[in-house]
Scaffold this motif. Structure first.
Motif, PDB file in Angstrom:
ATOM      1  N   VAL A  15      50.955  66.167   7.853  1.00  0.00           N
ATOM      2  CA  VAL A  15      50.190  65.859   9.066  1.00  0.00           C
ATOM      3  C   VAL A  15      51.121  65.306  10.143  1.00  0.00           C
ATOM      4  CG1 VAL A  15      48.395  64.376  10.057  1.00  0.00           C
ATOM      5  CG2 VAL A  15      47.993  65.531   7.862  1.00  0.00           C
ATOM      6  N   MET A  16      51.990  64.382   9.759  1.00  0.00           N
ATOM      7  CA  MET A  16      52.926  63.804  10.738  1.00  0.00           C
ATOM      8  C   MET A  16      53.880  64.860  11.275  1.00  0.00           C
ATOM      9  SD  MET A  16      52.196  60.773  11.536  1.00  0.00           S
ATOM     10  CE  MET A  16      53.556  60.667  12.672  1.00  0.00           C
ATOM     11  N   LYS A  17      54.356  65.742  10.427  1.00  0.00           N
ATOM     12  CA  LYS A  17      55.291  66.785  10.876  1.00  0.00           C
ATOM     13  C   LYS A  17      54.627  67.677  11.910  1.00  0.00           C
ATOM     14  CE  LYS A  17      59.351  68.795  10.351  1.00  0.00           C
ATOM     15  NZ  LYS A  17      60.157  68.609  11.548  1.00  0.00           N
ATOM     16  N   CYS A  18      53.358  67.974  11.712  1.00  0.00           N
ATOM     17  CA  CYS A  18      52.613  68.766  12.710  1.00  0.00           C
ATOM     18  C   CYS A  18      52.588  68.042  14.054  1.00  0.00           C
ATOM     19  CB  CYS A  18      51.186  69.012  12.232  1.00  0.00           C
ATOM     20  SG  CYS A  18      51.059  70.159  10.851  1.00  0.00           S
ATOM     21  N   ILE A  19      52.295  66.761  14.021  1.00  0.00           N
ATOM     22  CA  ILE A  19      52.225  65.974  15.269  1.00  0.00           C
ATOM     23  C   ILE A  19      53.612  65.859  15.892  1.00  0.00           C
ATOM     24  CG2 ILE A  19      51.664  63.717  16.258  1.00  0.00           C
ATOM     25  CD1 ILE A  19      49.493  63.485  14.018  1.00  0.00           C
ATOM     26  N   GLN A  29      41.254  69.278  14.738  1.00  0.00           N
ATOM     27  CA  GLN A  29      41.160  70.733  14.577  1.00  0.00           C
ATOM     28  C   GLN A  29      42.496  71.422  14.855  1.00  0.00           C
ATOM     29  OE1 GLN A  29      38.601  72.308  13.111  1.00  0.00           O
ATOM     30  NE2 GLN A  29      37.839  70.216  12.872  1.00  0.00           N
ATOM     31  N   GLU A  30      43.239  70.931  15.828  1.00  0.00           N
ATOM     32  CA  GLU A  30      44.565  71.489  16.112  1.00  0.00           C
ATOM     33  C   GLU A  30      45.514  71.239  14.942  1.00  0.00           C
ATOM     34  OE1 GLU A  30      44.717  71.155  20.981  1.00  0.00           O
ATOM     35  OE2 GLU A  30      45.204  69.373  19.794  1.00  0.00           O
ATOM     36  N   ILE A  31      45.403  70.062  14.350  1.00  0.00           N
ATOM     37  CA  ILE A  31      46.242  69.730  13.195  1.00  0.00           C
ATOM     38  C   ILE A  31      45.882  70.640  12.018  1.00  0.00           C
ATOM     39  CG2 ILE A  31      46.791  67.939  11.490  1.00  0.00           C
ATOM     40  CD1 ILE A  31      46.347  65.887  13.826  1.00  0.00           C
ATOM     41  N   ILE A  32      44.599  70.822  11.768  1.00  0.00           N
ATOM     42  CA  ILE A  32      44.151  71.696  10.674  1.00  0.00           C
ATOM     43  C   ILE A  32      44.700  73.104  10.865  1.00  0.00           C
ATOM     44  CG2 ILE A  32      42.119  72.848   9.696  1.00  0.00           C
ATOM     45  CD1 ILE A  32      40.601  70.169  10.233  1.00  0.00           C
ATOM     46  N   LYS A  33      44.619  73.627  12.085  1.00  0.00           N
ATOM     47  CA  LYS A  33      45.119  74.981  12.374  1.00  0.00           C
ATOM     48  C   LYS A  33      46.623  75.069  12.138  1.00  0.00           C
ATOM     49  CE  LYS A  33      45.251  78.607  15.937  1.00  0.00           C
ATOM     50  NZ  LYS A  33      46.261  79.286  15.204  1.00  0.00           N
ATOM     51  N   LYS A  34      47.360  74.065  12.598  1.00  0.00           N
ATOM     52  CA  LYS A  34      48.815  74.069  12.431  1.00  0.00           C
ATOM     53  C   LYS A  34      49.187  73.968  10.944  1.00  0.00           C
ATOM     54  CE  LYS A  34      53.014  72.197  14.463  1.00  0.00           C
ATOM     55  NZ  LYS A  34      53.566  73.447  14.968  1.00  0.00           N
ATOM     56  N   ILE A  35      48.473  73.149  10.191  1.00  0.00           N
ATOM     57  CA  ILE A  35      48.727  73.038   8.749  1.00  0.00           C
ATOM     58  C   ILE A  35      48.508  74.383   8.073  1.00  0.00           C
ATOM     59  CG2 ILE A  35      47.846  72.052   6.590  1.00  0.00           C
ATOM     60  CD1 ILE A  35      47.339  69.437   8.161  1.00  0.00           C
ATOM     61  N   LYS A  36      47.439  75.055   8.462  1.00  0.00           N
ATOM     62  CA  LYS A  36      47.132  76.369   7.866  1.00  0.00           C
ATOM     63  C   LYS A  36      48.197  77.396   8.270  1.00  0.00           C
ATOM     64  CE  LYS A  36      43.407  79.493   6.960  1.00  0.00           C
ATOM     65  NZ  LYS A  36      42.208  79.233   6.235  1.00  0.00           N
ATOM     66  N   ASP A  37      48.563  77.420   9.549  1.00  0.00           N
ATOM     67  CA  ASP A  37      49.536  78.400  10.047  1.00  0.00           C
ATOM     68  C   ASP A  37      50.947  78.145   9.515  1.00  0.00           C
ATOM     69  OD1 ASP A  37      47.459  79.498  11.503  1.00  0.00           O
ATOM     70  OD2 ASP A  37      48.125  78.690  13.430  1.00  0.00           O
ATOM     71  N   GLU A  38      51.364  76.892   9.514  1.00  0.00           N
ATOM     72  CA  GLU A  38      52.752  76.553   9.155  1.00  0.00           C
ATOM     73  C   GLU A  38      52.969  76.362   7.652  1.00  0.00           C
ATOM     74  OE1 GLU A  38      55.438  76.010  11.386  1.00  0.00           O
ATOM     75  OE2 GLU A  38      54.131  76.835  12.940  1.00  0.00           O
ATOM     76  N   TYR A  39      51.983  75.758   6.980  1.00  0.00           N
ATOM     77  CA  TYR A  39      52.165  75.369   5.579  1.00  0.00           C
ATOM     78  C   TYR A  39      51.236  76.125   4.622  1.00  0.00           C
ATOM     79  CZ  TYR A  39      54.787  71.717   7.869  1.00  0.00           C
ATOM     80  OH  TYR A  39      55.685  71.055   8.650  1.00  0.00           O
ATOM     81  N   HIS A  40      50.377  76.981   5.174  1.00  0.00           N
ATOM     82  CA  HIS A  40      49.466  77.802   4.375  1.00  0.00           C
ATOM     83  C   HIS A  40      48.581  76.958   3.461  1.00  0.00           C
ATOM     84  CE1 HIS A  40      51.907  80.982   5.995  1.00  0.00           C
ATOM     85  NE2 HIS A  40      52.977  80.415   5.476  1.00  0.00           N
TER      86      HIS A  40
END
Length: 126
Positions: A15-19, A29-40
């Motif tokens: 979560v912190m890496k996304c931010i 919601q932006e964090i959730i999307k980035k986690i899904k896109d970047e970390y699957h």
């Protein structure tokens, strides 16, 4: 008074890496999307809100309300990364930078470009 710990769980780090990578405030919601896109990884909003609450309690993020909740890093990535590296060096390598660097170099196959860059960095130490 509650002592703020620097240790983060694997999920909190993600979560912190996304931010940190975004460089600004993000909604859940932006964090959730980035986690899904970047970390699957497929985390629910409840799960991410829980991580964000823990990160607030630990002093890593602050929440700003502007219609939606926006989460922004308080603790800099560089500060956290250096603290983790220092703990790793002390625990696994008895505080020896030489042993730590040796382990990093020998743990993976380095290509010629990486070898040259490492040599250049060593030469700059003088």
């Amino acid at each position: 008074m509650k002592v703020k710990r620097m240790e983060l769980s694997e999920c909190e780090i993600i979560v912190m890496k996304c931010i940190w990578d975004t460089g600004g405030a993000m909604t859940c919601q932006e964090i959730i999307k980035k986690i899904k896109d970047e970390y699957h990884l497929d985390y629910s909003s409840t799960t991410v809100y829980t991580f964000l609450k823990y990160l607030q309690d630990k002093g890593f993020v602050k929440c700003k309300k502007n219609g939606l909740n926006y989460y922004e890093a308080i603790k800099e990535e560089k500060v956290y990364r250096e603290a983790v590296m220092d703990r790793t060096k002390k625990f696994w390598f008895s505080g020896s930078s030489k042993k730590m660097i040796s382990a990093l170099i020998h743990s993976e196959k380095l290509d010629e470009a990486d070898k040259e860059e490492i040599k250049r960095m060593i030469d700059e130490l003088d």
